[in-house]
Scaffold this active site. Structure first.
Site, PDB file in Angstrom:
ATOM      1  CB  SER A  24      -0.502 -11.678   8.609  1.00 53.39           C
ATOM      2  OG  SER A  24       0.400 -12.508   7.900  1.00 53.39           O
ATOM      3  CE  LYS A  68       2.077 -10.018   4.942  1.00 51.96           C
ATOM      4  NZ  LYS A  68       1.363 -10.162   6.234  1.00 51.96           N
TER       5      LYS A  68
END
Length: 216
Positions: free
Chosen positions: A39, A93
Site C-alpha cells: 500500500s 500511511k
C-alpha cells in the site's frame, strides 16, 4: 518453588533487567514495524522493516497509548504509524491533510486548500505509473493505476482539529482515510523515516542489500 525462582533471578538478573529495559525501549522510544503489503509502494515495499520513532510526537507511557507530554504534531508529508480502531490493524500511511486543510482528489490528482498539486512523470510500465508528487513542499513518489479505480477521486473533505487525512503512496491499492476515515491524533504512535532491513518474499526471504538503512 520460591527458592527456585529466587535462584533463577539471582543467576540471571542482568539478563532479565536487559530484557525488561529493551521492552520498555521498544514500547515507548523506538521499534521496528514489518510492512506486509504494497500500500505504500514505491516508497515502502513488502518485506521492509521500518524504524518507528515513538518519540517523534509524544513522550508516551510504556505499554500504552497514553501521552505524558506532546512534543510535536504530525506534518504534511510525514509517514505515520497508527493503531487504527476502525480497521483493527496497525497501519503505515502518509499524512496528506492536517487540521484545517480542505482536501479533494480528482483522477488521482490532489487539491489541498484549493491548490492543485504538481506531478512529474517518473516510470510507466503500462499497468501503473510512478510519479513524483509535490505535497506543498514535500516531494515524494506515488504509484497510480493507469486505468484508475474507485479510490481515484473523492469530494472535498475538511480536516477538523485532532484528526489527519492519511493516504498510501500506492494510491489505487491502499485502505486509508478514503476507506477507514480520518485518523484521530491519539491513534498515532510514531513516525518512520528509515528502513532497517528488508526481506525479499519472492526470493526465499533473502535480504535486499540496497534497502539496508534506506532513507524513506
Amino acid at each position: 518453588m520460591q527458592i527456585k525462582l529466587k535462584t533463577l533471578y539471582s543467576e540471571n538478573k542482568s539478563f532479565i533487567l536487559f530484557i525488561l529495559l529493551m521492552c520498555v525501549f521498544r514500547s515507548a522510544v523506538a521499534d521496528w514495524n514489518e510492512v506486509p503489503t504494497g500500500s505504500m509502494q514505491p516508497t515502502i515495499v513488502e518485506g521492509d522493516r521500518i524504524l518507528v520513532n515513538k518519540v517523534a510526537y509524544d513522550v508516551q507511557m510504556p505499554f500504552s497509548h497514553h501521552s505524558l507530554y506532546k512534543l510535536a504534531d504530525p506534518l504534511r508529508g510525514d509517514i505515520i504509524i497508527f493503531d487504527s480502531e476502525v480497521s483493527d490493524k496497525r497501519l503505515v500511511k502518509r499524512v496528506v491533510g492536517v487540521p484545517g486543510d480542505t482536501i479533494a482528489m480528482i483522477d488521482n490528482t490532489l487539491y489541498i486548500n484549493d491548490q492543485r498539486l504538481e506531478y512529474i512523470d517518473d516510470k510507466n510500465n503500462g499497468r501503473f505509473s510512478d510519479k513524483i508528487e509535490d505535497l506543498l513542499g514535500v516531494q515524494h513518489r506515488i504509484r497510480i493505476a493507469n486505468g484508475g479505480s474507485a479510490l481515484s477521486s473523492f469530494t472535498t473533505v475538511s480536516v477538523p482539529a485532532g484528526y489527519y487525512l492519511a493516504m498510501g503512496d500506492n494510491r489505487d491499492n491502499s485502505a486509508d482515510s478514503r476507506v477507514i476515515g480520518l485518523v484521530p491524533r491519539h491513534e498515532i504512535i510514531g513516525r518512520a523515516q528509515q528502513v532497517v532491513v528488508s526481506l525479499n518474499y519472492d526470493n526465499y526471504y533473502l535480504p535486499r542489500s540496497e534497502r539496508f538503512l534506506h532513507t524513506l
